[in-house]
Design an enzyme around this catalytic site. Sequence first.
Site, PDB file in Angstrom:
ATOM      1  CG  LEU A  52     -58.653  85.284  43.499  1.00 22.30           C
ATOM      2  CD1 LEU A  52     -57.398  85.916  44.090  1.00 22.30           C
ATOM      3  CD2 LEU A  52     -59.508  86.345  42.822  1.00 22.30           C
ATOM      4  CB  SER A  53     -57.564  82.649  37.467  1.00 21.31           C
ATOM      5  OG  SER A  53     -56.615  83.659  37.703  1.00 21.31           O
ATOM      6  CD  GLU A  54     -53.784  80.720  37.476  1.00 23.00           C
ATOM      7  OE1 GLU A  54     -53.912  79.965  36.498  1.00 23.00           O
ATOM      8  OE2 GLU A  54     -53.943  81.948  37.414  1.00 23.00           O
ATOM      9  CB  THR A  55     -54.540  80.497  45.438  1.00 26.06           C
ATOM     10  OG1 THR A  55     -55.819  81.140  45.286  1.00 26.06           O
ATOM     11  CG2 THR A  55     -53.996  80.771  46.835  1.00 26.06           C
ATOM     12  CG  HIS A  84     -51.713  85.826  36.915  1.00 24.69           C
ATOM     13  ND1 HIS A  84     -52.460  84.676  36.807  1.00 24.69           N
ATOM     14  CD2 HIS A  84     -52.172  86.476  38.013  1.00 24.69           C
ATOM     15  CE1 HIS A  84     -53.339  84.638  37.786  1.00 24.69           C
ATOM     16  NE2 HIS A  84     -53.195  85.721  38.545  1.00 24.69           N
TER      17      HIS A  84
END
Length: 289
Positions: A52-55, A84
Amino acid sequence: MTGPRTGAGQRRFSQVDVFSAHGLRGNPLAVVHDADGLDEETLAQFARWTNLSETTFLLPPTDPAADYRVRIFTTGGELPFAGHPTLGSAHAWLEAGGTPGRPDVVVQECGLGLVTVRRGERLAFAAPPLIRAGDVEPARAREILAALDLDPARVRGMAWIDNGPGWIGLELASAEEVLAVEPVPALAGLLKVGLVGRWADPGTAGKDVEVRAFYGDGTDFGEDPVTGSLNAGLAQWLVGSGRLPDRYVAGQGVRRHRDGRVHVERRDGQVWVGGDTVTTVSGTVRLPG
């Protein structure tokens, strides 16, 4: 509090859709609760695995003024701040039973420092101060225009709006022009660029402006679905200069088959960036540590 562990190596896990009231239309975030004891390589490896774009990884705070601490990872490394992940982490922490020191706000500790998240109809974070603002160097500006295949005449303004990730903002003449941009990935390099343009009829489909976010790390290039940090920087730049109103809704994600909504408001000189948050996956994840 982030919830009890359920067994050896198992930690509570949430996946949250941010900037969408109904789920599956915003930007997903993976959240690992009770992440203390995990080493750096495990954090990075799991973030790469989620793809994902961020974790994010929730930890006990080190600052007594904070309710929790978060570490934010992309597939390529750690970020000091991102929007986000801030809203999604606050949502997951509260949903897991976290009790903030003040009922109306949650205080997050991250690499950039303390970030206040306001509770209400929807969560909203206080945009942190820009660490870099002002004009973009001419050579850099030319590189950006080439990478986005943009005629300079179509650009109303360009500025550094970096609040941690390294964003540069471009204002175009209209929302339609924002949606029409076709980047040239081979020229993207290390760019992190956001575009914004107004809809001629404010409130069109529930949004006043359209935003897109592009990023390159030298080996890969992509478009982020919905981006809190970018929208914060754009608001500080354009609301601050009077080119956008004190309150508006940004749409983002159309070209990524998403339909995010970012609620921006400047109140008493502070820019707040809000969005709906919905848990789409919950359970446990097995990680060493």
